[in-house]
Design an enzyme around this catalytic site. Structure first.
Site, PDB file in Angstrom:
ATOM      1  N   GLU A  64       0.840  -1.198   0.000  1.00 14.88           N
ATOM      2  CA  GLU A  64       0.000   0.000   0.000  1.00 14.88           C
ATOM      3  C   GLU A  64       0.874   1.247   0.000  1.00 14.88           C
ATOM      4  O   GLU A  64       0.394   2.351   0.202  1.00 14.88           O
ATOM      5  CB  GLU A  64      -0.958   0.001   1.190  1.00 14.88           C
ATOM      6  CG  GLU A  64      -0.287  -0.003   2.547  1.00 14.88           C
ATOM      7  CD  GLU A  64      -1.320   0.137   3.660  1.00 14.88           C
ATOM      8  OE1 GLU A  64      -2.079  -0.815   3.854  1.00 14.88           O
ATOM      9  OE2 GLU A  64      -1.342   1.184   4.321  1.00 14.88           O
ATOM     10  N   CYS A  97      -3.143  -4.629   3.899  1.00 14.36           N
ATOM     11  CA  CYS A  97      -2.065  -5.508   4.365  1.00 14.36           C
ATOM     12  C   CYS A  97      -2.105  -6.914   3.777  1.00 14.36           C
ATOM     13  O   CYS A  97      -1.271  -7.745   4.140  1.00 14.36           O
ATOM     14  CB  CYS A  97      -2.079  -5.585   5.888  1.00 14.36           C
ATOM     15  SG  CYS A  97      -1.883  -3.984   6.671  1.00 14.36           S
ATOM     16  N   HIS A 141      -1.848 -12.099  10.411  1.00 12.61           N
ATOM     17  CA  HIS A 141      -1.468 -10.705  10.188  1.00 12.61           C
ATOM     18  C   HIS A 141      -1.290 -10.040  11.553  1.00 12.61           C
ATOM     19  O   HIS A 141      -2.021 -10.337  12.501  1.00 12.61           O
ATOM     20  CB  HIS A 141      -2.534  -9.969   9.373  1.00 12.61           C
ATOM     21  CG  HIS A 141      -2.258  -8.498   9.298  1.00 12.61           C
ATOM     22  ND1 HIS A 141      -1.074  -8.009   8.796  1.00 12.61           N
ATOM     23  CD2 HIS A 141      -2.980  -7.418   9.701  1.00 12.61           C
ATOM     24  CE1 HIS A 141      -1.086  -6.685   8.882  1.00 12.61           C
ATOM     25  NE2 HIS A 141      -2.226  -6.301   9.439  1.00 12.61           N
TER      26      HIS A 141
END
Lengths: 351, 133
Positions: A80, A112, A234
């Protein structure tokens, strides 16, 4: 049998502690450390960006697996914080590793989880026979506005996976995704820093998607948490993945090796992939890994992975391991951090 | 556009340390040369591309305090003469270290870094720099 043929990561050398950030913004560093479990985060040098991090990770993957670059038929870079709004990072990586002119490539963006979306794409291309080998990279030099909670965690790093059918070191048994339009985190075009939806970042976003994808892949694979050697999620901070793991029934022994955020911060698209890289640094044949990414906006990609005997055949020390990159650091204060991250704006006459 | 085409033309050697080896006397040249200055016409058509390892040794170095604009955030920085293991000597920045850590004879390896940006809207130039091994 398709899966990971080689892997490589890169984490910048510079680190800052939450104490330094809290000192400047008049906050309590202890509550940051205990509240979100961040002890330090990586900071890119002024001459590092997603392209340079991606190239270093890609080169480490090629070196570790002795990958023939001409066999890599696809390169996808998820991030990103691509250096250009228009002009792909993937072409820079392709040129820097000497990839063939005949090449599938593009950049991905899904907060992400853009890197793992690339992994799924490359896996499908390998399975369908479109390419012999493909490379998926997740890398970020993530942004956190000065004084915002994200400033404690937003860091830099990335990981590259080479996927193929032959000499697979970690077989990807199954992958699936969940997707919803949940407005928990976004950055509009041209804006320097992202905005997050406070309460939306927890239950309706991270936990719903991560836990749902984890349960779905376990159910479809006929697996239970205790069947896995490792689990990696994550890691927006050190607290969320730990809570998700415990909610699902995983123990600390299963998630501690892939949990890097407490020491390097949140590398966004590189987060889960770099955690998986740390696990592969020490995994043994037969180890089973569940890996689940999360991207705001929102969705999760889940992977059920079995480590094969081929992992013993590659020299994992031939490229820098995560452990090595965690041991070679340079500490900086907030002033240097602000200069490196261009939070101090200088005039055109100077820069 | 002249500058842009120069950036593009130099991509191979700046990104991947591509040198030219004279097919006649085997001497390695970086940046690449189309003709070997020793063998002259004997080398025409015999210059071969070789990718250098990126490993080398510091032959000499200087610390730049009066930095050009593009390097303001890195001041002071180290510029070194590096002898690559394959023979050629090049000038490059040594990054991720303070000047007191650099010395003649130290081993270095190449890394891929941003070299300069052509303003906020222009092209970003990437290339080789070095770190201590």
């Amino acid at each position: 049998m398709s899966g990971i043929v080689s892997y490589g990561s890169y984490i910048p050398k510079y680190r800052i502690k939450p104490d330094e950030i809290a000192r400047v913004w008049g906050e309590d560093a202890d509550s940051i450390r205990t509240g979100i479990n961040i002890l330090s985060k990586s900071v890119p040098s002024p001459d590092e960006d997603v392209a340079t991090i991606s190239v270093e990770a890609a080169r480490n993957a090629i070196k570790r697996g002795k990958v023939k670059v001409q066999d890599v038929g696809a390169i996808y870079v998820g991030s990103e914080s691509h250096p250009y709004a228009v002009k792909p990072t993937a072409t820079i990586v392709a040129s820097a590793i000497g990839a063939d002119f005949s090449l599938f490539s593009a950049d991905y963006e899904f907060a992400c989880k853009a890197g793992t979306a690339g992994m799924q794409n490359v896996l499908a291309m390998v399975d369908s026979g479109m390419v012999k080998l493909g490379m998926a990279i997740g890398a970020d030099t993530s942004q956190g506005a000065p004084g915002d909670a994200l400033e404690y965690s937003a860091s830099a790093g990335g990981t590259a996976f080479v996927l193929g059918k032959e000499n697979v070191i970690a077989k990807i048994n199954r992958t699936l995704s969940v997707t919803s339009d949940t407005p928990d985190f976004w950055r509009r075009e041209g804006q320097p820093y992202p905005t997050h939806g406070e309460r939306f970042t927890g239950e309706p976003a991270y936990f719903r998607h991560t836990i749902s994808a984890s349960k779905m892949i376990m159910e479809k694979s006929g697996m239970k948490p205790e069947d896995y050697t490792y689990a990696v999620f994550h890691q927006p901070n050190g607290k969320f993945p730990t809570r998700a793991a415990k909610t699902l029934g995983f123990t600390e022994a299963q998630y501690k090796d892939g949990l890097l955020t407490p020491v390097i911060g949140n590398t966004y698209s590189g987060s889960m992939m770099t955690g998986l890289s740390a696990i592969l640094d020490k995994a043994k044949a037969g180890d089973r890994i569940m890996a689940v990414s999360f991207g705001s906006g929102a969705g999760s990609d889940a992977f059920d992975i079995t480590v094969t005997e081929n992992i013993e055949k590659i020299d994992r020390e031939s490229a820098p391991t995560i452990k090595k990159m965690l041991s070679n650091v340079k500490w900086i204060d907030y002033a240097i951090y602000a200069k490196f991250k261009k939070k101090i704006i200088v005039g055109d006459a100077i820069e | 556009m002249g500058k842009l085409s120069a950036v593009w033309r130099e991509t191979n050697h700046r990104y991947r340390l591509i040198a030219h080896e004279c097919g006649n006397c085997k001497k390695m040249y970086f940046p690449p040369r189309d003709v070997c200055p020793i063998c002259h016409r004997e080398s025409i058509g015999k210059m071969k591309e070789k990718e250098l390892s990126g490993l080398g040794t510091v032959e000499s170095f200087t610390i730049v305090h009066d930095a050009p604009p593009a390097f303001a955030r890195q001041r002071p920085y180290v510029l070194a003469l590096i002898r690559l293991d394959e023979g050629p000597v090049l000038t490059a920045q040594i990054v991720d270290s303070v000047a007191s850590e650099i010395d003649i004879g130290k081993r270095v390896r190449s890394v891929f870094r941003k070299v300069r940006e052509d303003g906020k809207g222009g092209i970003i130039q990437y290339g080789y720099k070095f770190v201590l091994e």
